[in-house]
Motif scaffolding. Structure first.
Motif, PDB file in Angstrom:
ATOM      1  N   PHE A  88       0.849  -1.197   0.000  1.00 52.53           N
ATOM      2  CA  PHE A  88       0.000   0.000   0.000  1.00 52.53           C
ATOM      3  C   PHE A  88       0.876   1.235   0.000  1.00 52.53           C
ATOM      4  CE2 PHE A  88      -1.668   3.391   2.779  1.00 52.53           C
ATOM      5  CZ  PHE A  88      -2.620   3.886   1.919  1.00 52.53           C
ATOM      6  N   ASP A  89       1.904   1.211   0.838  1.00 51.07           N
ATOM      7  CA  ASP A  89       2.782   2.352   0.990  1.00 51.07           C
ATOM      8  C   ASP A  89       4.217   1.893   0.789  1.00 51.07           C
ATOM      9  OD1 ASP A  89       3.470   4.999   1.476  1.00 51.07           O
ATOM     10  OD2 ASP A  89       2.203   5.150   3.247  1.00 51.07           O
ATOM     11  N   GLY A  90       5.114   2.851   0.620  1.00 51.40           N
ATOM     12  CA  GLY A  90       6.511   2.523   0.410  1.00 51.40           C
ATOM     13  C   GLY A  90       7.298   2.509   1.705  1.00 51.40           C
ATOM     14  N   GLU A  91       8.511   1.953   1.642  1.00 51.50           N
ATOM     15  CA  GLU A  91       9.393   1.946   2.807  1.00 51.50           C
ATOM     16  C   GLU A  91      10.141   3.270   2.893  1.00 51.50           C
ATOM     17  OE1 GLU A  91      12.977  -0.632   4.911  1.00 51.50           O
ATOM     18  OE2 GLU A  91      12.460  -1.000   2.814  1.00 51.50           O
ATOM     19  N   ASP A  92      10.071   3.908   4.054  1.00 51.34           N
ATOM     20  CA  ASP A  92      10.886   5.081   4.331  1.00 51.34           C
ATOM     21  C   ASP A  92      12.285   4.579   4.679  1.00 51.34           C
ATOM     22  OD1 ASP A  92      12.229   7.227   5.764  1.00 51.34           O
ATOM     23  OD2 ASP A  92      10.287   8.248   5.805  1.00 51.34           O
ATOM     24  N   LEU A  93      13.242   4.805   3.797  1.00 62.35           N
ATOM     25  CA  LEU A  93      14.576   4.258   3.974  1.00 62.35           C
ATOM     26  C   LEU A  93      15.290   4.837   5.187  1.00 62.35           C
ATOM     27  CD1 LEU A  93      15.759   4.242   0.246  1.00 62.35           C
ATOM     28  CD2 LEU A  93      14.804   2.351   1.586  1.00 62.35           C
ATOM     29  N   ASP A  94      14.883   6.031   5.621  1.00 64.00           N
ATOM     30  CA  ASP A  94      15.495   6.641   6.801  1.00 64.00           C
ATOM     31  C   ASP A  94      14.933   6.077   8.101  1.00 64.00           C
ATOM     32  OD1 ASP A  94      17.166   8.656   5.394  1.00 64.00           O
ATOM     33  OD2 ASP A  94      15.225   9.422   4.750  1.00 64.00           O
ATOM     34  N   LEU A  95      13.634   5.835   8.127  1.00 65.25           N
ATOM     35  CA  LEU A  95      12.968   5.385   9.352  1.00 65.25           C
ATOM     36  C   LEU A  95      12.723   3.888   9.389  1.00 65.25           C
ATOM     37  CD1 LEU A  95      10.334   8.266   9.686  1.00 65.25           C
ATOM     38  CD2 LEU A  95      12.581   8.099  10.764  1.00 65.25           C
ATOM     39  N   LYS A  96      12.880   3.198   8.233  1.00 68.02           N
ATOM     40  CA  LYS A  96      12.665   1.751   8.135  1.00 68.02           C
ATOM     41  C   LYS A  96      11.223   1.364   8.460  1.00 68.02           C
ATOM     42  CE  LYS A  96      17.008   1.435   7.210  1.00 68.02           C
ATOM     43  NZ  LYS A  96      17.432   1.320   5.787  1.00 68.02           N
ATOM     44  N   THR A  97      10.268   2.211   8.072  1.00 71.39           N
ATOM     45  CA  THR A  97       8.848   1.926   8.251  1.00 71.39           C
ATOM     46  C   THR A  97       8.164   1.954   6.889  1.00 71.39           C
ATOM     47  OG1 THR A  97       8.392   4.298   8.611  1.00 71.39           O
ATOM     48  CG2 THR A  97       8.759   2.922  10.567  1.00 71.39           C
ATOM     49  N   PHE A  98       7.042   1.232   6.772  1.00 69.53           N
ATOM     50  CA  PHE A  98       6.307   1.178   5.512  1.00 69.53           C
ATOM     51  C   PHE A  98       5.150   2.181   5.525  1.00 69.53           C
ATOM     52  CE2 PHE A  98       8.695  -2.690   5.116  1.00 69.53           C
ATOM     53  CZ  PHE A  98       8.894  -2.815   3.743  1.00 69.53           C
ATOM     54  N   ASN A  99       5.496   3.448   5.688  1.00 68.51           N
ATOM     55  CA  ASN A  99       4.482   4.511   5.683  1.00 68.51           C
ATOM     56  C   ASN A  99       5.041   5.778   5.053  1.00 68.51           C
ATOM     57  OD1 ASN A  99       6.262   5.099   7.785  1.00 68.51           O
ATOM     58  ND2 ASN A  99       4.677   5.904   9.133  1.00 68.51           N
TER      59      ASN A  99
END
Length: 274
Positions: free
Chosen positions: A206-217
């Protein structure tokens, strides 16, 4: 974790967008569909366009990784079987995958958030003919008219507010736009807005991975980064709502060039109150 603010969109509309997503949820340690889930899946079956469904099962982190993988696969297969028995020739069930606990959209810190991770996501794609592309709605710029002339609930673009791929850091071209936005909000203290974040090209989530925070939002963290900027300019945080729209409303689909990707990595603004 701030990703608790992320919510999934559920909609069926007459004009089919490039992609849609619907999600159904499960009780702890269960892969049985409840009546609400069946009603939601039944609504998908009514779609008439030529579509393909991709089904992904998910879990919270209550069990072992191995157990959660099996449970997520059972959830995905349950949804697939339910749909398989009812869909018409216009819908193709393309894939059914159990992800286990790999794609947590919340941090499992409360019962409610754990429940959001116990789900099956159904990605719904329109089947394109070779070379076909779609363009999303082109919204007017937030700076194209006076606040007094805007309609509450209307969506506007933020020109040149685009982001580095996989990150919630905006490109330098956004600086002028964001300064102008802060001035308008300061000059109109009754205005309340919603910032809607978007991503490009990650169509298996649904959403992408935030490469800085390591979350899928990622779509949410992009919108929230702008909110944090505006708050630092002295704007009350209560005036700014943040949502993540994932990849469901692309400006261009499918993306073919780097410019297409950049256009979809954006934040739009909705006027909530004036």
């Amino acid at each position: 974790m701030k990703s608790a603010h992320l919510f999934l969109l559920f909609f069926i509309c007459a004009t089919f967008p490039a992609q849609m997503l619907t999600s159904v949820y499960f009780e702890h340690d269960s892969y049985q569909l409840n009546q609400e889930s069946k009603r939601k899946l039944d609504s998908l079956i009514q779609l008439k366009s030529n579509l393909k469904f991709r089904i992904f099962g998910n879990c919270d982190i209550s069990g072992t990784s191995e157990y959660n993988k099996i449970l997520s696969e059972n959830r995905a297969r349950t949804v697939s079987k339910y749909l398989q028995e009812k869909v018409g020739n216009n819908i193709k069930l393309e894939s059914t995958i159990g992800l286990g606990e790999e794609k947590q959209i919340n941090d499992n810190s409360t019962a409610e958030l754990r429940g959001k991770n116990r789900r099956v996501d159904v990605f719904i794609d329109e089947i394109f003919v070779s070379g076909e592309r779609k363009s999303g709605v082109a919204f007017a710029s937030f700076f194209s008219m006076k606040i007094s002339d805007m309609k509450v609930g209307a969506t506007f673009s933020l020109p040149n507010v685009n982001f580095i791929g996989g990150r919630h850091i905006w490109l330098s071209s956004a600086e002028k736009t964001l300064r102008k936005l802060s001035f308008i909000l300061i000059d109109n203290p009754n205005v309340e807005v919603e910032l809607q974040g978007h991503i490009c090209c990650d169509y298996d989530n649904f959403d992408g991975e935030d490469l800085d925070l390591k979350t899928f939002n990622l779509s949410w963290t992009r919108a929230n980064a702008i909110k944090e900027y505006l708050v630092k300019q002295g704007i009350n945080s209560n005036r700014i709502k943040v949502t993540g729209q994932g990849h469901l409303n692309p400006v261009v689909y499918p993306e073919k060039t780097e410019d297409d990707l950049t256009k979809n990595r954006r934040v739009e603004i909705v006027l909530l109150k004036k």
